[in-house]
Design a protein around this motif. Structure first.
Motif, PDB file in Angstrom:
ATOM      1  N   UNK A 126       3.038 -14.379   2.655  1.00 13.17           N
ATOM      2  CA  UNK A 126       3.346 -14.963   1.351  1.00 13.17           C
ATOM      3  C   UNK A 126       2.903 -14.091   0.185  1.00 13.17           C
ATOM      4  N   UNK A 127       2.082 -13.068   0.479  1.00 16.34           N
ATOM      5  CA  UNK A 127       1.663 -12.162  -0.585  1.00 16.34           C
ATOM      6  C   UNK A 127       1.683 -10.712  -0.095  1.00 16.34           C
ATOM      7  N   UNK A 128       2.550  -9.886  -0.659  1.00 13.44           N
ATOM      8  CA  UNK A 128       2.502  -8.459  -0.318  1.00 13.44           C
ATOM      9  C   UNK A 128       1.244  -7.831  -0.895  1.00 13.44           C
ATOM     10  N   UNK A 129       0.849  -6.690  -0.370  1.00 11.75           N
ATOM     11  CA  UNK A 129      -0.366  -6.014  -0.822  1.00 11.75           C
ATOM     12  C   UNK A 129      -0.066  -4.567  -1.167  1.00 11.75           C
ATOM     13  N   UNK A 130      -0.883  -4.016  -2.050  1.00  5.25           N
ATOM     14  CA  UNK A 130      -0.793  -2.598  -2.383  1.00  5.25           C
ATOM     15  C   UNK A 130      -1.806  -1.851  -1.533  1.00  5.25           C
ATOM     16  N   UNK A 131      -1.336  -0.856  -0.806  1.00  8.40           N
ATOM     17  CA  UNK A 131      -2.208  -0.058   0.059  1.00  8.40           C
ATOM     18  C   UNK A 131      -2.095   1.406  -0.302  1.00  8.40           C
ATOM     19  N   UNK A 132      -3.170   2.161  -0.058  1.00  5.25           N
ATOM     20  CA  UNK A 132      -3.126   3.594  -0.324  1.00  5.25           C
ATOM     21  C   UNK A 132      -4.128   4.315   0.566  1.00  5.25           C
ATOM     22  N   UNK A 133      -4.002   5.646   0.596  1.00  4.40           N
ATOM     23  CA  UNK A 133      -4.904   6.487   1.369  1.00  4.40           C
ATOM     24  C   UNK A 133      -6.225   6.696   0.628  1.00  4.40           C
ATOM     25  N   UNK A 134      -7.271   6.922   1.401  1.00  2.00           N
ATOM     26  CA  UNK A 134      -8.565   7.342   0.875  1.00  2.00           C
ATOM     27  C   UNK A 134      -9.040   8.541   1.688  1.00  2.00           C
ATOM     28  N   UNK A 135      -9.450   9.637   1.030  1.00  4.49           N
ATOM     29  CA  UNK A 135     -10.063  10.734   1.788  1.00  4.49           C
ATOM     30  C   UNK A 135     -11.462  10.322   2.223  1.00  4.49           C
ATOM     31  N   UNK A 136     -11.831  10.631   3.454  1.00  4.78           N
ATOM     32  CA  UNK A 136     -13.145  10.259   3.968  1.00  4.78           C
ATOM     33  C   UNK A 136     -13.768  11.437   4.700  1.00  4.78           C
ATOM     34  N   UNK A 137     -15.010  11.250   5.140  1.00  5.54           N
ATOM     35  CA  UNK A 137     -15.703  12.298   5.898  1.00  5.54           C
ATOM     36  C   UNK A 137     -15.045  12.541   7.255  1.00  5.54           C
ATOM     37  N   UNK A 139     -11.623  12.101   7.744  1.00  8.94           N
ATOM     38  CA  UNK A 139     -10.192  12.366   7.583  1.00  8.94           C
ATOM     39  C   UNK A 139      -9.589  11.481   6.516  1.00  8.94           C
ATOM     40  N   UNK A 140      -8.781  10.516   6.934  1.00  4.71           N
ATOM     41  CA  UNK A 140      -8.147   9.603   5.997  1.00  4.71           C
ATOM     42  C   UNK A 140      -8.245   8.174   6.503  1.00  4.71           C
ATOM     43  N   UNK A 141      -8.337   7.256   5.552  1.00  3.60           N
ATOM     44  CA  UNK A 141      -8.287   5.837   5.886  1.00  3.60           C
ATOM     45  C   UNK A 141      -7.318   5.168   4.923  1.00  3.60           C
ATOM     46  N   UNK A 142      -6.950   3.944   5.232  1.00  2.60           N
ATOM     47  CA  UNK A 142      -6.078   3.183   4.346  1.00  2.60           C
ATOM     48  C   UNK A 142      -6.835   1.943   3.885  1.00  2.60           C
ATOM     49  N   UNK A 143      -6.649   1.600   2.610  1.00  2.00           N
ATOM     50  CA  UNK A 143      -7.349   0.446   2.043  1.00  2.00           C
ATOM     51  C   UNK A 143      -6.356  -0.449   1.327  1.00  2.00           C
ATOM     52  N   UNK A 144      -6.522  -1.754   1.477  1.00  2.00           N
ATOM     53  CA  UNK A 144      -5.679  -2.730   0.814  1.00  2.00           C
ATOM     54  C   UNK A 144      -6.445  -4.063   0.717  1.00  2.00           C
ATOM     55  N   UNK A 145      -6.197  -4.811  -0.306  1.00  2.00           N
ATOM     56  CA  UNK A 145      -5.261  -4.698  -1.386  1.00  2.00           C
ATOM     57  C   UNK A 145      -5.922  -3.972  -2.551  1.00  2.00           C
ATOM     58  N   UNK A 146      -5.121  -3.251  -3.340  1.00  2.00           N
ATOM     59  CA  UNK A 146      -5.669  -2.463  -4.435  1.00  2.00           C
ATOM     60  C   UNK A 146      -5.279  -3.008  -5.803  1.00  2.00           C
ATOM     61  N   UNK A 163      -1.089  -5.796   8.242  1.00  3.58           N
ATOM     62  CA  UNK A 163      -0.245  -4.788   7.612  1.00  3.58           C
ATOM     63  C   UNK A 163      -0.920  -3.419   7.582  1.00  3.58           C
ATOM     64  N   UNK A 164      -2.213  -3.406   7.283  1.00  2.06           N
ATOM     65  CA  UNK A 164      -2.941  -2.139   7.262  1.00  2.06           C
ATOM     66  C   UNK A 164      -3.036  -1.517   8.642  1.00  2.06           C
ATOM     67  N   UNK A 165      -3.217  -2.359   9.654  1.00  2.00           N
ATOM     68  CA  UNK A 165      -3.274  -1.894  11.033  1.00  2.00           C
ATOM     69  C   UNK A 165      -1.957  -1.233  11.428  1.00  2.00           C
ATOM     70  N   UNK A 166      -0.846  -1.882  11.084  1.00  5.57           N
ATOM     71  CA  UNK A 166       0.475  -1.339  11.407  1.00  5.57           C
ATOM     72  C   UNK A 166       0.715  -0.028  10.666  1.00  5.57           C
ATOM     73  N   UNK A 167       0.248   0.038   9.432  1.00  2.27           N
ATOM     74  CA  UNK A 167       0.418   1.268   8.656  1.00  2.27           C
ATOM     75  C   UNK A 167      -0.381   2.416   9.275  1.00  2.27           C
ATOM     76  N   UNK A 168      -1.606   2.143   9.704  1.00  2.00           N
ATOM     77  CA  UNK A 168      -2.436   3.184  10.304  1.00  2.00           C
ATOM     78  C   UNK A 168      -1.799   3.729  11.573  1.00  2.00           C
ATOM     79  N   UNK A 169      -1.178   2.852  12.341  1.00  2.00           N
ATOM     80  CA  UNK A 169      -0.515   3.293  13.558  1.00  2.00           C
ATOM     81  C   UNK A 169       0.781   4.035  13.258  1.00  2.00           C
ATOM     82  N   UNK A 170       1.474   3.632  12.202  1.00  2.00           N
ATOM     83  CA  UNK A 170       2.770   4.226  11.884  1.00  2.00           C
ATOM     84  C   UNK A 170       2.635   5.563  11.168  1.00  2.00           C
ATOM     85  N   UNK A 171       1.883   5.572  10.075  1.00  2.00           N
ATOM     86  CA  UNK A 171       1.826   6.752   9.213  1.00  2.00           C
ATOM     87  C   UNK A 171       0.658   7.677   9.546  1.00  2.00           C
ATOM     88  N   UNK A 172      -0.502   7.110   9.860  1.00  2.00           N
ATOM     89  CA  UNK A 172      -1.661   7.936  10.200  1.00  2.00           C
ATOM     90  C   UNK A 172      -1.641   8.373  11.666  1.00  2.00           C
TER      91      UNK A 172
END
Length: 348
Positions: A126-137, A139-146, A163-172
């Motif tokens: 019922x609510x979409x979220x804004x997610x983005x990459x974060x550089x970390x020690x 590599x990269x992680x994804x954080x939402x909602x922003x 949604x974040x889990x699916x994104x990490x598997x798809x894009x990362x």
């Protein structure tokens, strides 16, 4: 070469549009030669920029409109009066099946409102979220909602985790991503009721990867979790704090290296390493916030980015489409128990 796909571009969105958009598309085309573009905007401004772009001009269809959503426009106003704007027409192209995804560097609130209205949300979201990459020690992680959802209940947080889990598997490209809820402490007793309920649901879910429970603010940069889930208020504060800290450190370093002749000599010796550091933390490399939970792919580029940053945002859209993130989210949602009272029962 991958399968051909078409991207709708809001050519008038962004501080330096349309020049930045056209140049960004040209850079992206070098990386993704199979991509085709539909650009929406003022033809008199865009056409001259395409004229000397060779192959980009060949693979681009230009759709004229004079209407543009202002950077300061209220989402509700843009939704009512911006039906012929470059942003709205680009989103409409995805809904009509003419394009596979949409990318815009325009007004974030307006883009979210229009995309949600036109593309709708996935069943169960019922609510979409804004997610983005974060550089970390690590590599990269994804954080939402922003920032899309200032207040969230337990189910919203659970949906964000899916949604974040699916994104990490798809894009990362992570087969078994770790995911966690951002909290004021890592202990299980910490946090408000919504966090406690969300944690209980996620522990009982069959989502791929490993649920770590709660993490704290300093875990973001550590890369403790591949996916960090929070409400939009906290996420936006964390994002802006990270951006501000990066600018502060950069300014400190500039002043330090200019403080004396010896410090300047030290900079000359360290310049190769400094180039690597700048490249590693260059925000353009992490440009492209994703609107997850929509029944279509929409990517928001930072409004102040340059052509390289916009090209990276296009790359995020390509990756999301290629790896079928929407279908992954649909599948993962079926793993959750959404029966009434499930959250309370899980807590008990």
């Amino acid at each position: 070469m991958g399968k051909a796909l078409t991207i709708a571009l809001d050519a008038m969105g962004g501080d330096a549009a349309p020049k930045m958009v056209v140049r960004g598309a040209s850079i992206a085309l070098e990386r993704f030669p199979e991509v085709r573009f539909i650009m929406f905007g003022r033809e008199r401004e865009i056409a001259p920029l395409l004229k000397n772009k060779g192959r980009l001009q060949e693979v681009t269809t230009l759709r004229h409109t004079d209407d543009v959503v202002g950077s300061d426009a209220k989402p509700s106003v843009a939704l009512r009066s911006g039906r012929q704007s470059s942003m709205r027409l680009a989103i409409d192209a995805v809904q009509a099946g003419e394009a596979d995804c949409v990318v815009s560097a325009g007004n974030t609130g307006a883009l979210m409102a229009m995309a949600k209205f036109v593309l709708k949300t996935l069943p169960g979201i019922n609510r979409p979220a804004i997610a983005s990459f974060f550089p970390t020690m690590r590599g990269e992680s994804v954080m939402l909602d922003l920032g899309a959802n200032v207040q969230c209940d337990a189910q919203n947080l659970v949906d964000f985790a899916v949604m974040g889990n699916a994104f990490a598997r798809s894009v990362l490209g992570l087969q078994e991503p770790s995911y966690a809820l951002l909290n004021v402490g890592s202990e299980e007793i910490k946090g408000h009721e919504s966090l406690q309920e969300a944690s209980a649901i996620l522990r009982a879910s069959g989502l791929p990867g490993k649920f770590l429970g709660f993490v704290e603010g300093d875990d973001i940069a550590k890369g403790t979790a591949d996916v960090i889930v929070t409400d939009g208020f906290t996420g936006n504060v964390a994002l802006k704090t990270a951006e501000g800290t990066a600018k502060l450190i950069n300014e400190y370093m500039r002043h330090t290296f200019r403080s004396s002749l010896l410090a300047g000599l030290g900079y000359l010796l360290a310049r190769p390493a400094m180039r690597k550091l700048r490249k590693r933390v260059d925000p353009r490399g992490y440009n492209g916030a994703m609107f997850l939970g929509l029944n279509g792919i929409a990517v928001k580029s930072h409004g102040g980015t340059d052509a390289l940053g916009f090209a990276n945002a296009i790359g995020v859209a390509v990756d999301m489409q290629r790896h079928g993130i929407i279908e992954k989210i649909r599948t993962d949602l079926t793993l959750l128990d959404r029966s009434p009272g499930n959250a309370q029962a899980a807590v008990v």
